[in-house]
Design a protein around this motif. Structure first.
Motif, PDB file in Angstrom:
ATOM      1  N   THR A  92       0.812  -1.223   0.000  1.00 42.32           N
ATOM      2  CA  THR A  92       0.000   0.000   0.000  1.00 42.32           C
ATOM      3  C   THR A  92       0.842   1.268   0.000  1.00 42.32           C
ATOM      4  O   THR A  92       0.344   2.347  -0.320  1.00 42.32           O
ATOM      5  N   LYS A  93       2.118   1.144   0.351  1.00 41.00           N
ATOM      6  CA  LYS A  93       2.971   2.335   0.444  1.00 41.00           C
ATOM      7  C   LYS A  93       4.434   1.909   0.449  1.00 41.00           C
ATOM      8  O   LYS A  93       4.760   0.716   0.601  1.00 41.00           O
ATOM      9  N   TRP A  94       5.323   2.901   0.310  1.00 37.92           N
ATOM     10  CA  TRP A  94       6.762   2.681   0.412  1.00 37.92           C
ATOM     11  C   TRP A  94       7.203   2.869   1.864  1.00 37.92           C
ATOM     12  O   TRP A  94       6.753   3.786   2.533  1.00 37.92           O
ATOM     13  N   VAL A  95       8.081   1.995   2.316  1.00 43.93           N
ATOM     14  CA  VAL A  95       8.577   2.047   3.685  1.00 43.93           C
ATOM     15  C   VAL A  95      10.098   2.158   3.642  1.00 43.93           C
ATOM     16  O   VAL A  95      10.770   1.320   3.030  1.00 43.93           O
ATOM     17  N   LEU A  96      10.633   3.200   4.276  1.00 42.23           N
ATOM     18  CA  LEU A  96      12.073   3.410   4.288  1.00 42.23           C
ATOM     19  C   LEU A  96      12.741   2.384   5.189  1.00 42.23           C
ATOM     20  O   LEU A  96      12.353   2.200   6.348  1.00 42.23           O
ATOM     21  N   MET A  97      13.744   1.703   4.668  1.00 45.83           N
ATOM     22  CA  MET A  97      14.494   0.735   5.446  1.00 45.83           C
ATOM     23  C   MET A  97      15.457   1.475   6.363  1.00 45.83           C
ATOM     24  O   MET A  97      16.163   2.391   5.948  1.00 45.83           O
ATOM     25  N   SER A  98      15.479   1.101   7.639  1.00 46.66           N
ATOM     26  CA  SER A  98      16.372   1.729   8.590  1.00 46.66           C
ATOM     27  C   SER A  98      16.683   0.749   9.704  1.00 46.66           C
ATOM     28  O   SER A  98      15.822  -0.027  10.129  1.00 46.66           O
ATOM     29  N   ILE A  99      17.928   0.774  10.175  1.00 50.20           N
ATOM     30  CA  ILE A  99      18.305  -0.085  11.286  1.00 50.20           C
ATOM     31  C   ILE A  99      18.045   0.611  12.612  1.00 50.20           C
ATOM     32  O   ILE A  99      18.272   0.066  13.675  1.00 50.20           O
ATOM     33  N   SER A 100      17.546   1.835  12.556  1.00 45.54           N
ATOM     34  CA  SER A 100      17.301   2.609  13.762  1.00 45.54           C
ATOM     35  C   SER A 100      15.820   2.908  13.902  1.00 45.54           C
ATOM     36  O   SER A 100      15.174   3.349  12.953  1.00 45.54           O
ATOM     37  N   ASN A 101      15.257   2.665  15.079  1.00 44.51           N
ATOM     38  CA  ASN A 101      13.869   3.017  15.343  1.00 44.51           C
ATOM     39  C   ASN A 101      13.708   4.492  15.644  1.00 44.51           C
ATOM     40  O   ASN A 101      12.592   4.978  15.785  1.00 44.51           O
ATOM     41  N   ASP A 102      14.831   5.198  15.777  1.00 45.06           N
ATOM     42  CA  ASP A 102      14.797   6.610  16.153  1.00 45.06           C
ATOM     43  C   ASP A 102      15.075   7.527  14.980  1.00 45.06           C
ATOM     44  O   ASP A 102      15.455   8.670  15.168  1.00 45.06           O
ATOM     45  N   MET A 103      14.892   7.023  13.777  1.00 42.99           N
ATOM     46  CA  MET A 103      15.144   7.864  12.608  1.00 42.99           C
ATOM     47  C   MET A 103      14.192   9.053  12.631  1.00 42.99           C
ATOM     48  O   MET A 103      12.973   8.890  12.788  1.00 42.99           O
ATOM     49  N   PRO A 104      14.704  10.272  12.525  1.00 42.59           N
ATOM     50  CA  PRO A 104      13.846  11.453  12.683  1.00 42.59           C
ATOM     51  C   PRO A 104      12.855  11.608  11.543  1.00 42.59           C
ATOM     52  O   PRO A 104      13.102  11.175  10.414  1.00 42.59           O
ATOM     53  N   LYS A 105      11.738  12.218  11.865  1.00 44.22           N
ATOM     54  CA  LYS A 105      10.718  12.563  10.888  1.00 44.22           C
ATOM     55  C   LYS A 105      10.656  14.080  10.769  1.00 44.22           C
ATOM     56  O   LYS A 105      11.040  14.812  11.685  1.00 44.22           O
ATOM     57  N   ILE A 106      10.167  14.565   9.626  1.00 37.13           N
ATOM     58  CA  ILE A 106      10.041  15.998   9.408  1.00 37.13           C
ATOM     59  C   ILE A 106       9.190  16.611  10.529  1.00 37.13           C
ATOM     60  O   ILE A 106       8.082  16.158  10.804  1.00 37.13           O
ATOM     61  N   GLY A 107       9.731  17.623  11.189  1.00 39.12           N
ATOM     62  CA  GLY A 107       9.019  18.287  12.270  1.00 39.12           C
ATOM     63  C   GLY A 107       9.445  17.854  13.656  1.00 39.12           C
ATOM     64  O   GLY A 107       9.035  18.469  14.644  1.00 39.12           O
ATOM     65  N   ASP A 108      10.277  16.792  13.766  1.00 39.94           N
ATOM     66  CA  ASP A 108      10.768  16.381  15.082  1.00 39.94           C
ATOM     67  C   ASP A 108      11.652  17.474  15.670  1.00 39.94           C
ATOM     68  O   ASP A 108      12.359  18.188  14.945  1.00 39.94           O
ATOM     69  N   ILE A 109      11.634  17.602  16.994  1.00 41.22           N
ATOM     70  CA  ILE A 109      12.443  18.594  17.698  1.00 41.22           C
ATOM     71  C   ILE A 109      13.338  17.890  18.701  1.00 41.22           C
ATOM     72  O   ILE A 109      12.925  16.926  19.343  1.00 41.22           O
ATOM     73  N   LYS A 110      14.578  18.353  18.817  1.00 42.88           N
ATOM     74  CA  LYS A 110      15.496  17.788  19.803  1.00 42.88           C
ATOM     75  C   LYS A 110      16.327  18.900  20.419  1.00 42.88           C
ATOM     76  O   LYS A 110      16.456  19.992  19.859  1.00 42.88           O
ATOM     77  N   SER A 111      16.890  18.597  21.579  1.00 43.67           N
ATOM     78  CA  SER A 111      17.849  19.508  22.201  1.00 43.67           C
ATOM     79  C   SER A 111      19.239  18.938  22.007  1.00 43.67           C
ATOM     80  O   SER A 111      19.414  17.718  21.921  1.00 43.67           O
ATOM     81  N   SER A 112      20.233  19.809  21.931  1.00 42.86           N
ATOM     82  CA  SER A 112      21.589  19.363  21.653  1.00 42.86           C
ATOM     83  C   SER A 112      22.585  20.396  22.160  1.00 42.86           C
ATOM     84  O   SER A 112      22.265  21.573  22.311  1.00 42.86           O
ATOM     85  N   MET A 113      23.808  19.916  22.416  1.00 41.94           N
ATOM     86  CA  MET A 113      24.893  20.822  22.776  1.00 41.94           C
ATOM     87  C   MET A 113      25.567  21.397  21.530  1.00 41.94           C
ATOM     88  O   MET A 113      26.450  22.234  21.619  1.00 41.94           O
ATOM     89  N   THR A 114      25.133  20.942  20.333  1.00 40.19           N
ATOM     90  CA  THR A 114      25.680  21.448  19.080  1.00 40.19           C
ATOM     91  C   THR A 114      25.107  22.837  18.792  1.00 40.19           C
ATOM     92  O   THR A 114      23.952  23.124  19.108  1.00 40.19           O
ATOM     93  N   ASN A 115      25.901  23.691  18.167  1.00 39.56           N
ATOM     94  CA  ASN A 115      25.468  25.061  17.888  1.00 39.56           C
ATOM     95  C   ASN A 115      25.092  25.309  16.439  1.00 39.56           C
ATOM     96  O   ASN A 115      24.557  26.368  16.124  1.00 39.56           O
ATOM     97  N   ALA A 116      25.354  24.348  15.543  1.00 36.42           N
ATOM     98  CA  ALA A 116      25.141  24.586  14.114  1.00 36.42           C
ATOM     99  C   ALA A 116      24.220  23.527  13.523  1.00 36.42           C
ATOM    100  O   ALA A 116      24.037  22.443  14.080  1.00 36.42           O
ATOM    101  N   ASP A 117      23.617  23.844  12.359  1.00 35.28           N
ATOM    102  CA  ASP A 117      22.794  22.885  11.628  1.00 35.28           C
ATOM    103  C   ASP A 117      23.620  21.633  11.315  1.00 35.28           C
ATOM    104  O   ASP A 117      24.818  21.719  11.036  1.00 35.28           O
ATOM    105  N   HIS A 118      22.960  20.466  11.321  1.00 34.61           N
ATOM    106  CA  HIS A 118      23.686  19.233  11.044  1.00 34.61           C
ATOM    107  C   HIS A 118      22.713  18.119  10.656  1.00 34.61           C
ATOM    108  O   HIS A 118      21.653  17.979  11.257  1.00 34.61           O
ATOM    109  N   ASN A 119      23.064  17.377   9.625  1.00 34.47           N
ATOM    110  CA  ASN A 119      22.359  16.155   9.219  1.00 34.47           C
ATOM    111  C   ASN A 119      20.847  16.337   9.117  1.00 34.47           C
ATOM    112  O   ASN A 119      20.069  15.475   9.537  1.00 34.47           O
ATOM    113  N   GLY A 120      20.423  17.443   8.553  1.00 36.51           N
ATOM    114  CA  GLY A 120      18.993  17.688   8.384  1.00 36.51           C
ATOM    115  C   GLY A 120      18.333  18.376   9.564  1.00 36.51           C
ATOM    116  O   GLY A 120      17.148  18.713   9.504  1.00 36.51           O
TER     117      GLY A 120
END
Length: 267
Positions: A92-120
């Motif tokens: 019924t649809k395409w499913v992205l293969m990933s070995i991680s259950n925590d792969m981010p989705k568009i709109g996810d928010i996280k906190s980080s000690m990083t100061n610059a844009d990175h990996n999307g």
């Protein structure tokens, strides 16, 4: 060249018809495999396509369960968007293969000690969407931010209630104690207004004595004068009690650690 290819294909079909297995790079394919590839210095190259969304079968004619493809496109609108990667079709649809259950989705928010844009992940600093990459700008617009992404500087995250708009901002870093915040307590008191009466006030001051202890003069507080108000006529009195305050605001921030907030807009 075409003759060699046809001969190879004919040989594979003949071999598979006799043995029910096909081996490439091996003359002894596993009896449990229809096709076995074997090489010490080469890999299997998956066919590549350009998908347009998770829900659309295109460029295939229809969804077919079990088909695998490698998608090279970044396309679609969240949450049906696709990014480069290996996909399988569940019918019924395409499913992205990933070995991680925590792969981010568009709109996810996280906190980080990083100061610059990175990996999307893009820093939530209130910047104009026109400064983002094309793919990130498309994602931001799809989330409802056509002009600018939210600014999380000096803010904490609050859960949305039914009357609030997503990404709405509010609150303050401090507040002042106002009269309305005080307990509803009334101080009362009156003086008698019956008849003529007077009041006496004793003033106290500093009287210098002619005595020295080393180089320091000694002082002593004594009653210096007494004053009495006139006694004619009935009269009343009022008094005020100053608070001595300066209306300095309270800080609402508890003990905390400073981090940066990022939103995932895709690579």
């Amino acid at each position: 060249m075409m003759k060699n290819i046809l001969n190879t294909l004919a040989g594979l079909l003949f071999f598979s018809g006799l043995n029910a297995q096909v081996g490439i790079g091996t003359s002894n394919p596993s009896p449990s495999a229809v096709l076995e590839l074997n090489s010490t210095n080469k890999g299997f190259l998956m066919n590549t396509v350009s998908l347009i969304s998770i829900s659309s079968a295109s460029p295939l004619g229809s969804h077919t369960e079990g088909i695998w493809v490698y998608n090279t496109a970044t396309a679609g609108t969240a949450p049906d968007n696709v990014i480069p990667g290996l996909y399988y079709n569940d019918g019924t649809k395409w499913v992205l293969m990933s070995i991680s259950n925590d792969m981010p989705k568009i709109g996810d928010i996280k906190s980080s000690m990083t100061n610059a844009d990175h990996n999307g992940w893009y820093l939530l600093n209130g910047r104009n969407t026109s400064t983002l990459s094309a793919n990130a700008r498309t994602s931001a617009i799809s989330l409802g931010y056509p002009s600018a992404i939210p600014n999380m500087a000096d803010r904490i995250i609050k859960g949305k209630n039914t009357s609030e708009a997503m990404a709405a901002t509010g609150g303050t870093n401090s507040y002042s104690l106002l009269q309305a915040n005080l307990p509803n307590l009334t101080f009362t008191g009156t003086t008698s207004t019956d008849g003529t009466h007077s009041h006496t006030y004793t003033n106290r001051g500093v009287n210098y004595w002619n005595y020295n202890a080393g180089s320091l003069a000694t002082t002593r507080t004594v009653n210096t004068e007494t004053r009495t108000t006139g006694s004619s006529g009935d009269h009343s009195h009022t008094f005020s009690v100053p608070s001595g305050g300066t209306n300095a605001p309270f800080s609402q921030y508890p003990k905390h650690m400073v981090v940066q907030y990022f939103i995932y807009l895709g690579k």
